[in-house]
Design an enzyme around this catalytic site. Structure first.
Site, PDB file in Angstrom:
ATOM      1  N   ASN A   1     -19.514 -59.566  31.788  1.00 25.14           N
ATOM      2  CA  ASN A   1     -18.328 -59.382  31.056  1.00 25.14           C
ATOM      3  C   ASN A   1     -17.999 -57.781  30.852  1.00 25.14           C
ATOM      4  O   ASN A   1     -18.877 -57.172  29.999  1.00 25.14           O
ATOM      5  CB  ASN A   1     -18.303 -60.263  29.800  1.00 25.14           C
ATOM      6  CG  ASN A   1     -16.828 -60.411  29.292  1.00 25.14           C
ATOM      7  OD1 ASN A   1     -16.073 -59.372  29.442  1.00 25.14           O
ATOM      8  ND2 ASN A   1     -16.388 -61.446  28.570  1.00 25.14           N
TER       9      ASN A   1
ATOM     10  N   TYR B   1     -17.741 -54.491  22.521  1.00 26.14           N
ATOM     11  CA  TYR B   1     -18.596 -54.892  21.484  1.00 26.14           C
ATOM     12  C   TYR B   1     -19.603 -53.852  20.978  1.00 26.14           C
ATOM     13  O   TYR B   1     -20.074 -53.725  19.944  1.00 26.14           O
ATOM     14  CB  TYR B   1     -19.619 -56.231  21.931  1.00 26.14           C
ATOM     15  CG  TYR B   1     -18.632 -57.379  22.311  1.00 26.14           C
ATOM     16  CD1 TYR B   1     -17.688 -57.858  21.298  1.00 26.14           C
ATOM     17  CD2 TYR B   1     -18.542 -58.144  23.443  1.00 26.14           C
ATOM     18  CE1 TYR B   1     -16.774 -58.632  21.350  1.00 26.14           C
ATOM     19  CE2 TYR B   1     -17.440 -58.984  23.528  1.00 26.14           C
ATOM     20  CZ  TYR B   1     -16.498 -59.654  22.547  1.00 26.14           C
ATOM     21  OH  TYR B   1     -16.032 -60.673  22.731  1.00 26.14           O
TER      22      TYR B   1
END
Length: 161
Positions: A126, A132
């Site tokens: 991903n 993140y």
């Protein structure tokens, strides 16, 4: 510049939550795996014993994403935490920092409640992994997720006296 707002989900958001879950599953090449219904979300989010909370992100008043969390517990910290089960933002809204707004609201909830951490999982392919990393999440190199489900779950449960 469009306005981003994040608010607690209400029961009337169940249709949007299901839509977002289906879009996320499609993105993860698992559309066939979604078995949840609006009724499941009503029962488990707003029923007698809620097991999750959700936040809805809106762009100029239109729902464009969500974060679904539930409480976990750290025996080492001696405190609860939040686990982000799903975080999803529609592709067109991603350029407006909607994901960051959602995770900021999750972090605010955790801090206000005295929780010590926020956990989530992300697929290894991903592209959101970079996002993140940029906001401070760290991949746990030594801890590997395991799951027991389906026939294996039923077989192990059958061993219990």
């Amino acid at each position: 510049m469009p306005s981003v707002t994040v608010r607690p989900a209400v029961e009337a958001d169940c249709a949007d939550i299901l839509r977002f879950v289906r879009e996320l599953a499609e993105f993860e090449h698992e559309a066939h795996s979604v078995k949840a219904s609006e009724e499941d979300f009503r029962r488990d989010g707003w029923g007698e014993h809620p097991v999750f909370e959700a936040l809805i992100a809106e762009l100029d008043g239109t729902p464009v994403g969500f974060a679904l969390t539930f409480r976990n517990y750290s025996t080492w910290e001696g405190r609860p935490g939040l686990f982000v089960e799903d975080l999803y933002v529609t592709p067109d809204a991603r350029k407006h920092s909607v994901g960051r707004h959602l995770l900021s609201a999750v972090a605010q909830r955790a801090v206000e409640r005295g929780y010590r951490r926020v956990d989530l999982n992300v697929l290894n392919w991903n592209p959101a992994r970079g996002f993140y990393d940029r906001i401070g999440f760290r991949q746990m190199e030594e801890w590997l997720p395991y799951r027991l489900s389906g026939d294996a779950l039923a077989a192990l449960a059958a061993e219990s006296p």
